[in-house]
Design a protein around this motif. Sequence first.
Motif, PDB file in Angstrom:
ATOM      1  N   PRO A  93       0.839  -1.211   0.000  1.00 51.19           N
ATOM      2  CA  PRO A  93       0.000   0.000   0.000  1.00 51.19           C
ATOM      3  C   PRO A  93       0.871   1.256   0.000  1.00 51.19           C
ATOM      4  CG  PRO A  93      -0.694  -1.556   1.694  1.00 51.19           C
ATOM      5  CD  PRO A  93       0.627  -2.041   1.199  1.00 51.19           C
ATOM      6  N   GLU A  94       0.354   2.306  -0.574  1.00 53.62           N
ATOM      7  CA  GLU A  94       1.106   3.559  -0.637  1.00 53.62           C
ATOM      8  C   GLU A  94       1.361   4.133   0.754  1.00 53.62           C
ATOM      9  OE1 GLU A  94       2.502   4.999  -3.192  1.00 53.62           O
ATOM     10  OE2 GLU A  94       1.855   3.355  -4.505  1.00 53.62           O
ATOM     11  N   THR A  95       0.608   3.698   1.755  1.00 53.11           N
ATOM     12  CA  THR A  95       0.769   4.239   3.101  1.00 53.11           C
ATOM     13  C   THR A  95       1.969   3.646   3.837  1.00 53.11           C
ATOM     14  OG1 THR A  95      -0.777   2.556   3.901  1.00 53.11           O
ATOM     15  CG2 THR A  95      -1.683   4.735   3.341  1.00 53.11           C
ATOM     16  N   ALA A  99      10.859   2.570   2.483  1.00 53.69           N
ATOM     17  CA  ALA A  99      11.820   1.464   2.424  1.00 53.69           C
ATOM     18  C   ALA A  99      11.100   0.114   2.390  1.00 53.69           C
ATOM     19  CB  ALA A  99      12.771   1.534   3.609  1.00 53.69           C
ATOM     20  N   GLU A 100      10.107  -0.033   3.275  1.00 53.30           N
ATOM     21  CA  GLU A 100       9.352  -1.286   3.306  1.00 53.30           C
ATOM     22  C   GLU A 100       8.532  -1.463   2.023  1.00 53.30           C
ATOM     23  OE1 GLU A 100       7.039  -1.749   6.818  1.00 53.30           O
ATOM     24  OE2 GLU A 100       8.658  -1.125   8.159  1.00 53.30           O
ATOM     25  N   ARG A 101       8.014  -0.345   1.530  1.00 55.89           N
ATOM     26  CA  ARG A 101       7.207  -0.423   0.313  1.00 55.89           C
ATOM     27  C   ARG A 101       8.060  -0.869  -0.879  1.00 55.89           C
ATOM     28  NH1 ARG A 101       5.335   4.480   0.338  1.00 55.89           N
ATOM     29  NH2 ARG A 101       6.453   5.371  -1.421  1.00 55.89           N
TER      30      ARG A 101
END
Length: 220
Positions: A93-95, A99-101
């Motif tokens: 998700p964009e939220t 880094a995790e995204r």
Amino acid sequence: MATGWADLRAALATTPTTWPPTGLRDYLTALELHDTTAGQLRALERDPGQIGHTAAPLSIPILDTMRAVEAALVELADQAAAALQRPPMSRAPETWPIAERERRNRLAAEDAADPRRWGAPGRRRTAPHAALWLLAVVEGRPGPWTPLDAAQRAWIHRIAAEAARRIETALDLHDATAALTRPCTTCGGQIIVHGGAGARPLARCRGCGATWHAPEHAAA
């Protein structure tokens, strides 16, 4: 089955075969008509060198077999993938923190492009590719799919076995016999043709025991 596909491709450009072999039937006819003027004229009419006769550039029976087998295996792989193959990992998700995204999206892209997937980018929808993918699933190799249950295994085996049978039949890998409608000119007995499995066809009269071999050029 994947290896048999190469043999089908090799056979595609060869002269089509029938059973009983057309060459042997024509050869027996030529023997019967050899000493008559009418027979010589009829043989001339069948001469492939005459104007108007053009051999097919491809073996139509082999082509039909390849199309039927490929359609069946690709459809089987489609259905098996729909039932067994795990969907690709979803993107983040964009939220999520950047880094995790990025890490999650990289893993999702790798999962979607996994070459073990049926339908992955670059995987061709061909009979050999479908056969190899199905083999990996049946053998339980690691991949993005769930294990087969007994019913699913039997389902895949049944369709794959039929495809293999069609390939073997098209390549003349089985022993075969057939009765000719023309009787023996010596005794009027029934003529049986034996061959297949790569053997040179042989015709034998059940009455007098006379035998005829197909000429070398007609044995294929």
